[in-house]
Write an enzyme that holds these catalytic residues in place. Structure first.
Site, PDB file in Angstrom:
ATOM      1  N   GLY A  83      11.117 -13.547 -71.140  1.00  0.00           N
ATOM      2  CA  GLY A  83      11.881 -14.475 -70.311  1.00  0.00           C
ATOM      3  C   GLY A  83      11.204 -14.905 -69.026  1.00  0.00           C
ATOM      4  O   GLY A  83      11.361 -16.038 -68.583  1.00  0.00           O
TER       5      GLY A  83
ATOM      6  N   GLU B 121      11.007 -11.105 -62.802  1.00  0.00           N
ATOM      7  CA  GLU B 121      12.060 -11.265 -63.825  1.00  0.00           C
ATOM      8  C   GLU B 121      12.613 -12.678 -63.828  1.00  0.00           C
ATOM      9  O   GLU B 121      12.641 -13.350 -62.798  1.00  0.00           O
ATOM     10  CB  GLU B 121      13.221 -10.297 -63.514  1.00  0.00           C
ATOM     11  N   ASP B 122      13.085 -13.106 -64.987  1.00  0.00           N
ATOM     12  CA  ASP B 122      13.786 -14.388 -65.074  1.00  0.00           C
ATOM     13  C   ASP B 122      15.217 -14.254 -64.563  1.00  0.00           C
ATOM     14  O   ASP B 122      15.731 -15.125 -63.875  1.00  0.00           O
ATOM     15  CB  ASP B 122      13.788 -14.908 -66.516  1.00  0.00           C
TER      16      ASP B 122
ATOM     17  N   ASP C 134      20.851  -9.255 -64.554  1.00  0.00           N
ATOM     18  CA  ASP C 134      22.241  -9.373 -64.982  1.00  0.00           C
ATOM     19  C   ASP C 134      22.940  -8.057 -64.629  1.00  0.00           C
ATOM     20  O   ASP C 134      23.291  -7.824 -63.472  1.00  0.00           O
ATOM     21  CB  ASP C 134      22.208  -9.689 -66.488  1.00  0.00           C
TER      22      ASP C 134
ATOM     23  N   ASP D 285      16.573 -17.796 -72.608  1.00  0.00           N
ATOM     24  CA  ASP D 285      16.764 -18.255 -73.988  1.00  0.00           C
ATOM     25  C   ASP D 285      18.133 -17.913 -74.559  1.00  0.00           C
ATOM     26  O   ASP D 285      18.817 -16.992 -74.086  1.00  0.00           O
ATOM     27  CB  ASP D 285      15.730 -17.591 -74.885  1.00  0.00           C
TER      28      ASP D 285
HETATM   29  P1  IMP Z   1      20.097  -6.775 -67.589  1.00  0.00           P
HETATM   30  O1  IMP Z   1      19.281  -5.657 -68.133  1.00  0.00           O
HETATM   31  O2  IMP Z   1      21.542  -6.677 -67.983  1.00  0.00           O
HETATM   32  O3  IMP Z   1      19.933  -6.998 -66.103  1.00  0.00           O
HETATM   33  O4  IMP Z   1      19.643  -8.092 -68.309  1.00  0.00           O
HETATM   34  C1  IMP Z   1      18.413  -8.574 -68.159  1.00  0.00           C
HETATM   35  C2  IMP Z   1      17.949  -9.344 -69.377  1.00  0.00           C
HETATM   36  O5  IMP Z   1      19.038  -9.880 -70.162  1.00  0.00           O
HETATM   37  C3  IMP Z   1      17.189 -10.531 -68.883  1.00  0.00           C
HETATM   38  O6  IMP Z   1      15.849 -10.235 -68.663  1.00  0.00           O
HETATM   39  C4  IMP Z   1      17.410 -11.549 -69.971  1.00  0.00           C
HETATM   40  O7  IMP Z   1      16.458 -11.385 -70.974  1.00  0.00           O
HETATM   41  C5  IMP Z   1      18.781 -11.223 -70.529  1.00  0.00           C
HETATM   42  N1  IMP Z   1      19.839 -12.084 -69.941  1.00  0.00           N
HETATM   43  C6  IMP Z   1      20.827 -11.725 -69.096  1.00  0.00           C
HETATM   44  N2  IMP Z   1      21.625 -12.754 -68.774  1.00  0.00           N
HETATM   45  C7  IMP Z   1      21.127 -13.817 -69.453  1.00  0.00           C
HETATM   46  C8  IMP Z   1      21.517 -15.213 -69.531  1.00  0.00           C
HETATM   47  O8  IMP Z   1      22.484 -15.707 -68.915  1.00  0.00           O
HETATM   48  N3  IMP Z   1      20.751 -15.996 -70.330  1.00  0.00           N
HETATM   49  C9  IMP Z   1      19.676 -15.532 -71.028  1.00  0.00           C
HETATM   50  N4  IMP Z   1      19.285 -14.241 -70.978  1.00  0.00           N
HETATM   51  C10 IMP Z   1      19.996 -13.398 -70.203  1.00  0.00           C
HETATM   52 MG    MG Z   2      13.944 -10.873 -68.888  1.00  0.00          MG
END
Ligand code: IMP
Ligand code: MG
Length: 184
Positions: A49, A103-104, A107, A163
């Site tokens: 991402g 990071e992109d 979340d 994505d």
């Molecule tokens: P986390 O581990 O919950 O912080 O999520 C991080 C990963 O989830 C990111 O690096 C993305 O790959 C994916 N992600 C979380 N939210 C989104 C979104 O709204 N669109 C696309 N990918 C997301």
């Molecule tokens: Mg990511």
């Protein structure tokens, strides 16, 4: 570019424009150039991402940083899963180093926590993170998120590297999943 895109079964509405994202990236780059001028970090890009944000960001960095990648995955469709798969691990020696994760999106923060633990087990001196987008309502950690392009609502977004099942990463603008509230 059109105001809406449809990918597989879902429609997305344009949410943040290319030019606004470029300005946010430039702002983040300026902060990083300032903060790391004395001791550049190892830049750790999280595939897939973050590739688009990373390329945009790297072109604007004046610090002499080394760059490496890891590949993690936690999402299936539009839902985060609890389990993080490490598909490509850390190949660099990070002992005693400053690491800047790129990071992109942050979340829930599970991916960040996973990287933070892994890097500390490997003996890093300092970990910071630069992310294009942050969902504060979903974020569950106490760890600081140091450099943020945009804080966005807890809605699924695509474009600019983000994505939906592998699609939509090449879109220059960021799009939000269309719901009753944001449809035009
Ligand atoms: P986390 O581990 O919950 O912080 O999520 C991080 C990963 O989830 C990111 O690096 C993305 O790959 C994916 N992600 C979380 N939210 C989104 C979104 O709204 N669109 C696309 N990918 C997301
Ligand atoms: Mg990511």
């Amino acid at each position: 570019m059109s105001e809406e895109v449809t990918i597989l079964d879902k429609t997305f509405v344009k949410y943040i424009r290319d030019e606004e994202i470029n300005a946010a990236v430039a702002h983040v780059a300026a902060q990083i150039n300032h903060d790391y001028q004395d001791e550049p970090p190892l830049i750790l890009i999280t595939l897939n991402g973050a590739i688009v944000f990373a390329v945009d960001l790297l072109k604007q960095l004046s610090i002499n940083a080394r760059i490496t990648c890891v590949k993690l995955s936690s999402y299936q469709g539009t839902e985060s899963t609890n389990k993080i798969n490490q598909l490509i691990g850390l190949s660099d020696d990070v002992r005693g180093k400053r690491v800047l994760i790129v990071e992109d999106i942050v979340d829930t923060g599970r991916t960040y926590q996973h990287l933070w633990n892994m890097l500390h087990e490997a003996g890093v001196k300092e970990v910071r993170i630069a992310t294009m987008t942050l969902k504060p309502e979903a974020y569950k950690l106490d760890l600081p998120v140091h450099y943020v392009g945009f804080s966005i609502p807890n809605k699924f977004v695509i474009g600019r590297g983000l994505d939906y099942d592998g699609y939509g990463r090449q879109l220059p603008d960021i799009y939000q999943l269309k719901t009753e509230g944001n449809g035009r």
